[in-house]
Scaffold this motif. Structure first.
Motif, PDB file in Angstrom:
ATOM      1  N   LEU A 179       0.817  -1.215   0.000  1.00 16.37           N
ATOM      2  CA  LEU A 179       0.000   0.000   0.000  1.00 16.37           C
ATOM      3  C   LEU A 179       0.853   1.268   0.000  1.00 16.37           C
ATOM      4  O   LEU A 179       0.664   2.152  -0.844  1.00 16.37           O
ATOM      5  CB  LEU A 179      -0.942  -0.003   1.203  1.00 16.37           C
ATOM      6  N   ARG A 180       1.782   1.359   0.912  1.00 21.56           N
ATOM      7  CA  ARG A 180       2.632   2.544   0.979  1.00 21.56           C
ATOM      8  C   ARG A 180       3.687   2.528  -0.143  1.00 21.56           C
ATOM      9  O   ARG A 180       3.827   3.507  -0.878  1.00 21.56           O
ATOM     10  CB  ARG A 180       3.356   2.606   2.325  1.00 21.56           C
ATOM     11  N   GLY A 181       4.399   1.403  -0.248  1.00 17.37           N
ATOM     12  CA  GLY A 181       5.516   1.330  -1.188  1.00 17.37           C
ATOM     13  C   GLY A 181       5.106   1.267  -2.639  1.00 17.37           C
ATOM     14  O   GLY A 181       5.335   2.196  -3.411  1.00 17.37           O
ATOM     15  N   GLU A 182       4.455   0.179  -3.024  1.00 16.35           N
ATOM     16  CA  GLU A 182       4.139  -0.040  -4.435  1.00 16.35           C
ATOM     17  C   GLU A 182       3.034   0.883  -4.960  1.00 16.35           C
ATOM     18  O   GLU A 182       3.131   1.412  -6.068  1.00 16.35           O
ATOM     19  CB  GLU A 182       3.753  -1.504  -4.658  1.00 16.35           C
ATOM     20  N   LEU A 183       1.981   1.081  -4.159  1.00  9.54           N
ATOM     21  CA  LEU A 183       0.866   1.912  -4.619  1.00  9.54           C
ATOM     22  C   LEU A 183       1.054   3.390  -4.289  1.00  9.54           C
ATOM     23  O   LEU A 183       0.325   4.242  -4.791  1.00  9.54           O
ATOM     24  CB  LEU A 183      -0.457   1.415  -4.025  1.00  9.54           C
ATOM     25  N   GLY A 184       2.009   3.703  -3.428  1.00  6.78           N
ATOM     26  CA  GLY A 184       2.351   5.099  -3.154  1.00  6.78           C
ATOM     27  C   GLY A 184       1.352   5.867  -2.313  1.00  6.78           C
ATOM     28  O   GLY A 184       1.312   7.101  -2.369  1.00  6.78           O
ATOM     29  N   PHE A 185       0.553   5.178  -1.492  1.00 12.71           N
ATOM     30  CA  PHE A 185      -0.424   5.878  -0.660  1.00 12.71           C
ATOM     31  C   PHE A 185       0.263   6.538   0.522  1.00 12.71           C
ATOM     32  O   PHE A 185       0.969   5.882   1.290  1.00 12.71           O
ATOM     33  CB  PHE A 185      -1.488   4.905  -0.160  1.00 12.71           C
ATOM     34  N   ASP A 186       0.075   7.849   0.681  1.00 10.56           N
ATOM     35  CA  ASP A 186       0.714   8.559   1.790  1.00 10.56           C
ATOM     36  C   ASP A 186      -0.298   9.163   2.767  1.00 10.56           C
ATOM     37  O   ASP A 186       0.054   9.993   3.607  1.00 10.56           O
ATOM     38  CB  ASP A 186       1.644   9.663   1.265  1.00 10.56           C
ATOM     39  N   GLY A 187      -1.563   8.747   2.649  1.00 11.88           N
ATOM     40  CA  GLY A 187      -2.594   9.251   3.545  1.00 11.88           C
ATOM     41  C   GLY A 187      -2.718   8.425   4.807  1.00 11.88           C
ATOM     42  O   GLY A 187      -1.790   7.715   5.213  1.00 11.88           O
ATOM     43  N   VAL A 188      -3.883   8.516   5.436  1.00  5.91           N
ATOM     44  CA  VAL A 188      -4.138   7.860   6.713  1.00  5.91           C
ATOM     45  C   VAL A 188      -4.665   6.444   6.507  1.00  5.91           C
ATOM     46  O   VAL A 188      -5.619   6.226   5.765  1.00  5.91           O
ATOM     47  CB  VAL A 188      -5.162   8.677   7.533  1.00  5.91           C
ATOM     48  N   ILE A 189      -4.033   5.488   7.169  1.00  7.01           N
ATOM     49  CA  ILE A 189      -4.501   4.102   7.164  1.00  7.01           C
ATOM     50  C   ILE A 189      -5.253   3.844   8.461  1.00  7.01           C
ATOM     51  O   ILE A 189      -4.705   3.999   9.555  1.00  7.01           O
ATOM     52  CB  ILE A 189      -3.337   3.097   7.047  1.00  7.01           C
ATOM     53  N   VAL A 190      -6.529   3.464   8.337  1.00  6.36           N
ATOM     54  CA  VAL A 190      -7.358   3.150   9.500  1.00  6.36           C
ATOM     55  C   VAL A 190      -7.727   1.682   9.452  1.00  6.36           C
ATOM     56  O   VAL A 190      -7.995   1.130   8.378  1.00  6.36           O
ATOM     57  CB  VAL A 190      -8.622   4.048   9.531  1.00  6.36           C
ATOM     58  N   THR A 191      -7.716   1.035  10.590  1.00  7.54           N
ATOM     59  CA  THR A 191      -8.107  -0.378  10.623  1.00  7.54           C
ATOM     60  C   THR A 191      -9.613  -0.501  10.467  1.00  7.54           C
ATOM     61  O   THR A 191     -10.359   0.437  10.746  1.00  7.54           O
ATOM     62  CB  THR A 191      -7.735  -1.037  11.968  1.00  7.54           C
ATOM     63  N   ALA A 221      -2.888  -7.287  19.340  1.00 11.36           N
ATOM     64  CA  ALA A 221      -3.410  -6.832  18.053  1.00 11.36           C
ATOM     65  C   ALA A 221      -3.127  -5.352  17.834  1.00 11.36           C
ATOM     66  O   ALA A 221      -2.743  -4.941  16.731  1.00 11.36           O
ATOM     67  CB  ALA A 221      -4.918  -7.084  17.987  1.00 11.36           C
ATOM     68  N   THR A 222      -3.287  -4.561  18.879  1.00  8.25           N
ATOM     69  CA  THR A 222      -3.053  -3.118  18.758  1.00  8.25           C
ATOM     70  C   THR A 222      -1.595  -2.828  18.436  1.00  8.25           C
ATOM     71  O   THR A 222      -1.292  -2.025  17.537  1.00  8.25           O
ATOM     72  CB  THR A 222      -3.442  -2.402  20.069  1.00  8.25           C
ATOM     73  N   ILE A 223      -0.691  -3.466  19.145  1.00 12.40           N
ATOM     74  CA  ILE A 223       0.746  -3.255  18.924  1.00 12.40           C
ATOM     75  C   ILE A 223       1.150  -3.704  17.523  1.00 12.40           C
ATOM     76  O   ILE A 223       1.876  -3.003  16.801  1.00 12.40           O
ATOM     77  CB  ILE A 223       1.583  -4.000  19.979  1.00 12.40           C
ATOM     78  N   LYS A 224       0.682  -4.878  17.121  1.00 14.90           N
ATOM     79  CA  LYS A 224       1.018  -5.399  15.796  1.00 14.90           C
ATOM     80  C   LYS A 224       0.518  -4.469  14.687  1.00 14.90           C
ATOM     81  O   LYS A 224       1.202  -4.258  13.684  1.00 14.90           O
ATOM     82  CB  LYS A 224       0.425  -6.798  15.594  1.00 14.90           C
ATOM     83  N   ALA A 225      -0.679  -3.928  14.862  1.00 24.94           N
ATOM     84  CA  ALA A 225      -1.240  -3.048  13.842  1.00 24.94           C
ATOM     85  C   ALA A 225      -0.378  -1.795  13.670  1.00 24.94           C
ATOM     86  O   ALA A 225      -0.085  -1.384  12.542  1.00 24.94           O
ATOM     87  CB  ALA A 225      -2.669  -2.654  14.227  1.00 24.94           C
ATOM     88  N   ILE A 226       0.027  -1.198  14.772  1.00 27.94           N
ATOM     89  CA  ILE A 226       0.860   0.010  14.694  1.00 27.94           C
ATOM     90  C   ILE A 226       2.225  -0.317  14.116  1.00 27.94           C
ATOM     91  O   ILE A 226       2.743   0.421  13.271  1.00 27.94           O
ATOM     92  CB  ILE A 226       0.982   0.662  16.088  1.00 27.94           C
ATOM     93  N   GLN A 227       2.800  -1.407  14.536  1.00 24.92           N
ATOM     94  CA  GLN A 227       4.108  -1.814  13.998  1.00 24.92           C
ATOM     95  C   GLN A 227       4.035  -2.110  12.504  1.00 24.92           C
ATOM     96  O   GLN A 227       5.023  -1.957  11.784  1.00 24.92           O
ATOM     97  CB  GLN A 227       4.627  -3.038  14.752  1.00 24.92           C
TER      98      GLN A 227
END
Length: 389
Positions: free
Chosen positions: A308-320, A337-343
């Motif tokens: 998402l960030r690298g290949e597609l170049g999205f620089d906005g907000v990612i929400v679960t 789950a919370t820690i893994k999501a942020i990491q």
């Protein structure tokens, strides 16, 4: 419905506003952009760690009422929490929140909603207000008999016309009334491609089973919300349309390769990103042929960072997607789950099953060095930038 402006007048005013914004964009220069970035950085430097962490949580109202105990989110409908109470205020004093999402059971009528939103706005953290108002079966306001707003059969029904402008009109209408009621963010449009007839969770919520058609309607819908002053959200990345299982209740996966996803599921998401999407919501589905494991995409750095960030170049907000859904809770505990999501690269944790516990876990993870504070700062920067807009 409170608004008295006709749709045609709103469309004309929106066009004029868009023209003015375009002129303003042309007149802006790198020094202006630099000044805005410096202002954001200064704001972040002045924030405490708890304020930063709170910015990353968008919660149900019930999450701030620690007297409410529940295991399944469906139990919350019985409580019908529709006002900020003393317990919520006491909890919120030490646990600021970046956003609050309202569900159908939190909404009674216009007067109650107006008062509730006013109370939420005064909470510690100056939260944004979010809602799932897609149109069709997922519409918290339109499906409430106490609200006189337009109703839509489904996104698939809208797309039957073959004219993407119909999606724009619907989204502009939806965006206009939720803006009128006080919301900032709509967790829509559904950007999935409905390729699996056995899919029980997406179905007609998606515009089409054809990726190019879906992409055209997704972009038009996103633009309609934007014209109404509402932030839209592409969901559910990396595509929930070819999955049989319902992530509300347990594990779900797609067996597609990344090459296959690029030809289908990614088409609407790429189109939305190119159109300036500011938010993308993750799906809790596993993509083993892409990641090499069974991690839900919400917890996968391969999906979120590499793709998402690298290949597609999205620089906005990612929400679960909501973290109290079965695909998460039946595999991981709340803190894990919370820690893994942020990491993994998530900016906003939506609806953790235990907000206080998850919040404390993030603070401790930063203090122990499990999560760098600079990583928290990255997400806070994106969220504050969104708030500023």
């Amino acid at each position: 419905m409170k608004t008295s402006l006709s749709l045609s007048k709103r469309l004309l005013w929106s066009a004029a506003a868009s023209a003015l914004l375009a002129l303003a964009a042309c007149s802006s220069d790198s020094s202006t952009i630099g000044a805005e970035e410096n202002e954001l950085e200064d704001s972040i430097e002045k924030m405490t760690l708890r304020e930063k962490v709170g910015t990353m949580f968008f919660v149900r109202p019930e999450s701030m009422d620690t007297t409410i105990h529940w295991k399944e989110y469906t139990e919350l409908t019985d409580h019908k929490l529709q006002k900020v109470n003393k317990t919520m205020l006491a909890v919120n004093k030490d646990y600021p929140v970046g956003g609050v999402i309202l569900f159908a059971h939190n909404i009674g009528d216009e007067n109650q909603l107006a008062e509730f939103i006013k109370e939420i706005r005064e909470l510690n953290g100056t939260p944004l207000l979010a809602i799932d108002e897609e149109g069709g079966r997922v519409a918290r306001i339109a499906n409430n008999e106490n609200f006189d707003v337009p109703k839509y059969e489904s996104m698939a029904a809208i797309a039957e016309s073959g004219d993407p402008n119909d999606a724009y009109k619907a989204a502009f209408t939806i965006g206009s009334y939720i803006k009128e009621y006080g919301f900032d963010i709509d967790f829509a449009p559904v950007s999935d491609v409905n390729t699996n007839p056995d899919n029980i969770i997406i179905g007609p919520r998606a515009f089409s089973d054809d990726p190019e058609t879906a992409a055209d309607f997704v972009v038009s819908y996103l633009n309609g919300l934007d014209s109404a002053g509402i932030v839209g959200t592409l969901k559910h990345f990396p595509g929930h349309g070819d999955v049989k299982a319902d992530t509300h209740f347990g594990y779900a996966q797609t067996n597609k390769t990344w090459k296959e996803l690029l030809k289908c599921e990614m088409v609407p998401f790429k189109a939305g990103i190119d159109a300036g999407a500011q938010m993308i919501m993750t799906a809790h589905i596993a993509v083993p042929k892409v990641t090499g494991d069974n991690l839900p995409s919400t917890l996968s750095p391969v999906i979120l960072q590499d793709k998402l960030r690298g290949e597609l170049g999205f620089d906005g907000v990612i929400v679960t997607d909501a973290m109290d859904m079965g695909a998460i809770t039946k595999q991981f505990n709340n803190k894990e789950a919370t820690i893994k999501a942020i990491q993994s690269g998530v900016d906003i944790i939506l609806c953790p099953q235990d907000f206080v516990e998850a919040f404390d876990a993030v603070v401790k993870a930063v203090e122990k060095g499990e999560i760098e504070e600079s990583r928290i700062d990255e997400s806070v920067h994106r969220i504050l930038k969104l708030k500023k807009k």
